[in-house]
Structure formats: structure tokens, C-alpha cells
Design a protein around this motif. Structure first.
Motif, short mmCIF file in Angstrom:
data_model
loop_
_atom_site.label_atom_id
_atom_site.label_comp_id
_atom_site.label_asym_id
_atom_site.label_seq_id
_atom_site.Cartn_x
_atom_site.Cartn_y
_atom_site.Cartn_z
N LEU A 105 0.89 -1.16 0.00
CA LEU A 105 0.00 0.00 0.00
C LEU A 105 0.92 1.22 0.00
N ILE A 106 0.65 2.16 -0.88
CA ILE A 106 1.44 3.39 -0.95
C ILE A 106 0.55 4.53 -0.50
N TYR A 107 1.08 5.37 0.42
CA TYR A 107 0.29 6.47 0.94
C TYR A 107 1.13 7.72 1.12
N THR A 108 0.44 8.84 1.23
CA THR A 108 1.08 10.10 1.58
C THR A 108 0.45 10.60 2.87
N GLU A 109 1.18 11.44 3.55
CA GLU A 109 0.73 11.98 4.82
C GLU A 109 0.88 13.49 4.79
N SER A 110 -0.18 14.18 5.18
CA SER A 110 -0.10 15.64 5.32
C SER A 110 -0.92 16.03 6.54
N LEU A 111 -0.27 16.73 7.44
CA LEU A 111 -0.88 17.07 8.73
C LEU A 111 -1.37 15.79 9.38
N GLU A 112 -2.67 15.64 9.57
CA GLU A 112 -3.19 14.42 10.19
C GLU A 112 -4.04 13.62 9.21
N VAL A 113 -3.80 13.81 7.92
CA VAL A 113 -4.58 13.13 6.89
C VAL A 113 -3.67 12.19 6.11
N LEU A 114 -4.10 10.94 6.00
CA LEU A 114 -3.40 9.98 5.15
C LEU A 114 -4.21 9.78 3.89
N ASP A 115 -3.52 9.75 2.77
CA ASP A 115 -4.18 9.54 1.48
C ASP A 115 -3.57 8.30 0.84
N VAL A 116 -4.36 7.23 0.76
CA VAL A 116 -3.88 6.02 0.12
C VAL A 116 -3.81 6.29 -1.38
N GLN A 117 -2.61 6.20 -1.94
CA GLN A 117 -2.38 6.46 -3.35
C GLN A 117 -2.73 5.25 -4.21
N GLU A 118 -2.30 4.08 -3.75
CA GLU A 118 -2.60 2.86 -4.49
C GLU A 118 -2.27 1.64 -3.65
N VAL A 119 -2.83 0.53 -4.06
CA VAL A 119 -2.48 -0.78 -3.52
C VAL A 119 -2.12 -1.60 -4.74
N ASN A 120 -0.91 -2.15 -4.75
CA ASN A 120 -0.51 -2.87 -5.95
C ASN A 120 0.29 -4.11 -5.61
N LYS A 121 0.34 -5.00 -6.59
CA LYS A 121 1.17 -6.19 -6.46
C LYS A 121 2.58 -5.73 -6.78
N HIS A 122 3.52 -6.11 -5.94
CA HIS A 122 4.87 -5.59 -6.06
C HIS A 122 5.87 -6.73 -6.06
N ASP A 123 6.84 -6.67 -6.94
CA ASP A 123 7.91 -7.66 -6.99
C ASP A 123 9.01 -7.19 -6.05
N TYR A 124 9.16 -7.85 -4.90
CA TYR A 124 10.13 -7.45 -3.90
C TYR A 124 11.50 -8.11 -4.10
#
Length: 74
Positions: A52-71
Motif C-alpha cells: 500500500l502506498i500512501y502520503t501523509e499531510s498534517l493528520e490526513v493519510l491519502d492512500v495512493q494505491e495498492v498494488n502487487k509488487h515484486d520485492y
């Protein structure tokens, strides 16, 4: 997939209940900042293959995407 949705939902509910600073301490999520063209975003592991990729600003989290990832290391 339903199991990924449930894991994401659990992460969101954990953040709502305990705050992002506490949830970041959960080692299994491997929460970390991203670099390059994703600078300013953070990633958490949902399971072995999904993140899950997210950004944070002040006290708000915004989920940008959820993706299958090759680790695998390249």
C-alpha cells in the motif's frame, strides 16, 4: 482480491484507532519512505506480494494505491 482488501481495511482501522506513528512501529508492515519519483510517499507491506502506498499531510493519510509488487532484489 478480497483478502488484500481485508488486510488494507485492517491497516486503515489500526491507523484510525492507534495513529500512524504507532502503526509504523509494527515491524511486519515494513513502513518506509519511498525515493525517486515516489519521494514524499510511504509504502507498507500488506503481505509478501502486495503493498500500500500512501502520503501523509498534517493528520490526513491519502492512500495512493495498492498494488502487487515484486520485492525481489534486482
Amino acid at each position: 482480491p478480497l483478502d488484500i482488501y481485508k488486510r488494507v481495511r485492517f491497516w486503515v482501522e489500526s491507523v484510525q484507532a492507534h495513529g500512524i506513528q504507532e502503526v509504523r512501529l509494527v515491524r511486519g508492515y515494513r513502513d518506509h519512505p519511498l525515493q525517486g519519483n515516489r519521494e514524499g510517499q510511504r509504502s507498507v507491506s500488506i503481505n509478501k506480494n502486495w503493498r500500500l502506498i500512501y502520503t501523509e499531510s498534517l493528520e490526513v493519510l491519502d492512500v495512493q494505491e495498492v498494488n502487487k509488487h515484486d520485492y525481489r532484489t534486482k
